[in-house]
Design a protein around this motif. Structure first.
Motif: not given
Length: 335
Positions: A269-285
């Motif tokens: 599932n392509a979107i799951e890996s993308v969402n994981a990177r997005y959530r990591r960037a969001i958590r940092a901020r």
């Protein structure tokens, strides 16, 4: 050393036999450029403004301020310019994944806002991120209808399969835009939502009981396995049984596909890996001052995906068997 953030004093160690070749500041180099690109790259990797400033202090012995080079000012303008660039277009996408992630926006008070994401897989196996859209309130089918209509107006005339979560009204919105599209409930989302109604101690056993359902060769076989699952877990967790019953009509198309199509939809599932990177960037901020700041952060994270291109090469290599299956299953629509 003259840099874009001002003069920086560096202490070069002695190299008596000239065997050391510096990487950051080359020999006899008197001017250091490319700070903008370094800042953009660090921000895309998920570093906050304070962390970027600390990095420059550690490496160059100088402080980069927001008014100079950090993403909240000039880099933000450059990021906005790049966000305005048109996304790739294609006449037909065999698969489109759609999902929404939630970010915290400080607009008077901190509230959760959905950011809508759409990823399309082209006939060549390339994955296009079709866009990022900021919504108001909770995730809704009405906003998805506007998003999908925009994607169609940009040139996506047909989509074979749209993989989504179980949002109410979303299948109708999808079929309004693409009449022939098959709406497929994301198996990963369905399993994840199942675990929300059960304690952690039962997840492993429940996962083993669910696998025969979504790996069944036919709908009839899957129905038999689901009856067994409902008989075992229904008395203790009736909400789980109701969840699968409500999603059954959007789940069963998955069982009619070739194993290669199933692999594209579920296990890769392509979107799951993308969402994981997005959530990591969001958590940092933590949270963002505006919607534009959140979109900028996610856009920079998008640009940092797969920098070496190896992931793209692996996907393209695995895509050929799936393309053959799509060409047979959706004959006349894949060109």
């Amino acid at each position: 050393m003259l840099t874009e953030i001002g003069p920086v004093e560096i202490d070069v160690p002695r190299d008596t036999d000239s065997s050391f070749e510096p990487k950051i500041v080359r020999k006899r180099q008197r001017r250091l450029t490319g700070i903008d690109e370094i800042v953009l790259s660090l921000s895309a990797k998920g570093l906050t403004t304070g962390e970027i400033s600390a990095h420059f202090q550690d490496i160059y012995g100088a402080t980069a301020k927001e008014g100079h080079h950090l993403p909240d000012h000039r880099q933000g303008a450059r990021g906005n310019d790049r966000m305005a660039e048109p996304a790739p277009r294609s006449g037909v996408y065999p698969v489109v994944f759609i999902d929404a992630i939630h970010v915290k926006i400080r607009d008077g008070q901190v509230t959760n806002r959905p950011i809508y994401v759409a990823i399309g897989v082209t006939v060549n196996g390339e994955r296009d991120i079709l866009g990022l859209w900021a919504g108001d309130g909770g995730e809704g089918a009405k906003f998805w209808l506007a998003v999908l209509t925009e994607i169609k107006n940009r040139g996506v005339a047909d989509v074979c399969i749209v993989v989504c979560d179980g949002l109410k009204g979303l299948p109708d919105a999808i079929n309004t835009v693409w009449e022939l599209a098959v709406v497929q409930t994301c198996i990963i989302h369905l399993i994840r939502n199942t675990f929300r109604f059960a304690p952690r101690q039962h997840w492993d056993e429940m996962s083993r009981d669910l696998k025969p359902i979504y790996t069944a060769p036919t709908e009839a076989a899957a129905k038999e396995r689901f009856v067994e699952f409902a008989t075992k877990w229904g008395p203790k967790y009736p909400a789980i049984v109701r969840l699968w019953e409500n999603a059954w009509s959007e789940f069963v198309p998955f069982l009619d596909y070739d194993v290669e199509i199933r692999r594209v939809i579920c296990s890769t599932n392509a979107i799951e890996s993308v969402n994981a990177r997005y959530r990591r960037a969001i958590r940092a901020r933590g949270h963002f001052p505006t919607e534009q700041a959140a979109l900028k952060c996610l856009y920079l994270a998008t640009r940092a995906l797969d920098p070496t291109g190896r992931g793209r090469a692996r996907w393209a290599m695995r895509w050929k068997p799936a393309l053959n299956a799509f060409a047979i299953t959706f004959e006349g629509r894949i060109n």
